[in-house]
Scaffold this active site. Structure first.
Site, mmCIF file in Angstrom:
data_model
loop_
_atom_site.group_PDB
_atom_site.id
_atom_site.type_symbol
_atom_site.label_atom_id
_atom_site.label_comp_id
_atom_site.label_asym_id
_atom_site.label_seq_id
_atom_site.Cartn_x
_atom_site.Cartn_y
_atom_site.Cartn_z
ATOM 1 C CG ASP A 26 -2.010 1.025 1.141
ATOM 2 O OD1 ASP A 26 -3.186 0.664 1.335
ATOM 3 O OD2 ASP A 26 -1.697 2.211 0.896
ATOM 4 C CG ASP A 134 -2.767 3.424 -2.531
ATOM 5 O OD1 ASP A 134 -3.795 2.730 -2.406
ATOM 6 O OD2 ASP A 134 -2.207 3.990 -1.581
ATOM 7 C CD GLU A 135 -5.610 -1.728 -0.768
ATOM 8 O OE1 GLU A 135 -6.041 -2.682 -0.145
ATOM 9 O OE2 GLU A 135 -6.281 -0.692 -1.001
HETATM 10 P P1 TTP Z 1 -5.198 5.185 0.822
HETATM 11 O O1 TTP Z 1 -4.195 4.115 0.571
HETATM 12 O O2 TTP Z 1 -6.352 4.878 1.708
HETATM 13 O O3 TTP Z 1 -4.495 6.454 1.419
HETATM 14 P P2 TTP Z 1 -3.082 7.070 1.140
HETATM 15 O O4 TTP Z 1 -2.278 6.234 0.194
HETATM 16 O O5 TTP Z 1 -3.250 8.490 0.734
HETATM 17 O O6 TTP Z 1 -2.415 7.083 2.566
HETATM 18 P P3 TTP Z 1 -1.836 5.847 3.408
HETATM 19 O O7 TTP Z 1 -2.032 4.609 2.601
HETATM 20 O O8 TTP Z 1 -0.392 6.208 3.606
HETATM 21 O O9 TTP Z 1 -2.604 5.851 4.671
HETATM 22 O O10 TTP Z 1 -5.786 5.677 -0.556
HETATM 23 C C1 TTP Z 1 -5.009 5.810 -1.743
HETATM 24 C C2 TTP Z 1 -5.382 7.045 -2.499
HETATM 25 O O11 TTP Z 1 -6.774 7.029 -2.794
HETATM 26 C C3 TTP Z 1 -5.136 8.326 -1.745
HETATM 27 O O12 TTP Z 1 -3.829 8.822 -1.923
HETATM 28 C C4 TTP Z 1 -6.189 9.242 -2.273
HETATM 29 C C5 TTP Z 1 -7.317 8.346 -2.717
HETATM 30 N N1 TTP Z 1 -8.438 8.440 -1.734
HETATM 31 C C6 TTP Z 1 -9.480 9.323 -1.998
HETATM 32 O O13 TTP Z 1 -9.498 9.990 -3.030
HETATM 33 N N2 TTP Z 1 -10.485 9.447 -1.082
HETATM 34 C C7 TTP Z 1 -10.495 8.733 0.091
HETATM 35 O O14 TTP Z 1 -11.423 8.874 0.905
HETATM 36 C C8 TTP Z 1 -9.427 7.809 0.346
HETATM 37 C C9 TTP Z 1 -9.387 7.005 1.611
HETATM 38 C C10 TTP Z 1 -8.422 7.711 -0.598
HETATM 39 MG MG MG Z 2 -2.122 4.136 0.497
#
Ligand code: TTP
Ligand code: MG
Length: 418
Positions: A26, A134-135
């Protein structure tokens, strides 16, 4: 065979081998990390990516915030107005006061960065399941091992995950957090355990222990509503859930209750499969290294039967039949043959697999696999099956078993997705 978590092994196809090695990757504050790639001066600053922060706008939400912005209490899905109250735009604050660097969402750019990351992951995995931009989950069982390094300080799997993290950082310029575990749900929780830039390893036999102190929300699949109902039952932690009465959970939550109970106990039999229709079915078996030909044949026959039965259950026809032979320590050899048309023929799977195996006579193997691929599910394929199997069924078995193309190129290419 049961593993030390007391369940069948997490990777279903690996009937009796060691625990599988699953990674969950992630990316850290992904959109903000992308913005920093093209604007390096944002590194170390509170960055907020979202919509609705321009003067005159009022409606919008935070997509993500850098960890520096999270320290102020800004988080994903928060109303942008609240974020602006907490941390006004840097352009609007006086010198020396804290301000946020707001950027609008540019999905095309983030997708291009994501594609670079996914290409590395694909290169590093036996199987890759992309979950979001991103996962992803990776099955890397064939690429590394749960064994310890020579100095006994860490597992080879940890070193492999570190190598993947370094490649992402060096080649793309963003950081990822990775969880390494013998099953998907534990890997998912582990990747979130030490963000950002984290690497958390949960070794086989320790999954339940790893889960126990975590709050129930950490168990993948438990949202706020289920969490509230579980708390009403006095279940606060994953450990409480693991120790709860399974039948009570099933009464209350149905099949999901059973699944959550199993996960809290460290058991998750899901297999990392690419999204969409399966491209192949395979079954593998690990054993103490041996060069005994008849043992190899017995194993391959058994696996062929299991794979053919699986394809049958899924209603799939296959046109390519292959085997995998793993020789110590980690050398993976695959061979495959293509048939002239799609079939559903268990005897043919066995005879082709055994015939491919003859090339490895005398070799020591530690794992064997059988795979059918080039699958088709559509009704029109059934018609072509009828004509083809009709033609062959009147011929002697040996002849009908003869594949048309010897040693197909696919055999070489299937190394990574056996
Ligand atoms: P996440 O992996 O949930 O968040 P992140 O990568 O920004 O942070 P981390 O993993 O370090 O906690 O989500 C990936 C991307 O998806 C994030 O960069 C932006 C997008 N996203 C949204 O647009 N709205 C949201 O509510 C969430 C949770 C994520
Ligand atoms: Mg993330």
């Amino acid at each position: 065979m049961a593993n030390r978590d007391g369940a069948r092994l997490p990777g279903v196809p690996d009937e009796d081998g060691p625990a599988r090695i699953i990674l969950h990757v992630d990316m850290d504050c992904f959109y903000a990390a992308c913005e920093r790639l093209r604007e390096p001066e944002l590194v170390g600053k509170p960055v907020i990516v979202g919509m609705g922060y321009e003067p005159g706008e009022t409606i919008g939400a935070v997509a993500t915030a850098s960890y520096e912005a999270r320290a102020f209490g800004i988080e994903s899905a928060q109303a942008i107005s609240k974020a602006l109250d907490t941390l006004p735009r840097i352009e609007a604050v006086a010198d020396g006061e804290a301000g946020g660097y707001y950027r609008s969402v540019d999905l095309d750019f983030y997708k291009s960065v994501s594609a670079e990351v996914k290409a590395i992951l694909r290169d590093c995995a036996d199987t890759l399941r992309e979950v979001s931009i991103d996962e992803a989950y990776l099955d890397v069982t064939e690429r590394t091992a749960w064994d310890k390094t020579a100095d006994g300080s860490r597992t080879l799997a940890e070193g492999y995950a570190r190598y993947i993290k370094q490649r992402i950082e060096r080649e793309v310029g963003v950081t990822a957090s990775i969880g390494v575990a013998p099953n998907m749900s534990a890997a998912k929780v582990a990747s979130d355990f030490d963000k950002p830039d984290g690497l958390t390893v949960v070794e086989p036999g320790t999954v339940r222990e790893f889960f126990a102190p975590l709050s129930i929300e950490a168990v993948h699949g438990i949202g706020p509503v289920t969490a509230r109902s579980l708390r009403d039952l006095g279940i606060e932690t994953a450990g409480d859930l693991a120790a709860a009465d399974r039948d009570d959970l099933v009464d209350q939550f149905g099949e999901r209750g059973r699944e959550l109970y199993e996960r809290a106990n460290g058991r998750d039999t899901r297999v990392v499969e690419p999204v969409g229709k399966p491209k192949s079915f395979s079954r593998e078996s690990a054993f103490p290294p041996t060069a005994d030909v008849s043992e190899h044949q017995t194993t391959v026959s058994r696996l062929a039967e299991a794979v053919a039965a699986r394809a049958d259950r899924e209603g799939a026809l296959y046109q390519t039949i292959g085997i995998k032979v793993v020789t110590p320590p980690f050398d993976v050899h695959t061979r495959a043959r293509s048939l002239p048309g799609p079939v559903q023929d268990p005897a043919l799977v066995e005879s082709v697999a055994l015939s491919l195996l003859t090339e490895f006579e005398g070799e020591t193997a530690r794992k064997l696999g059988v795979r059918v691929s080039k699958l088709s599910f559509a009704a029109e394929d059934q018609a072509s099956l009828d004509s083809w199997s009709g033609a062959t069924s009147s011929e002697p078995r040996e002849k009908s078993s003869q594949p048309v193309s010897e040693q197909s190129r696919e055999g070489q290419q299937s190394l990574t997705d056996f």
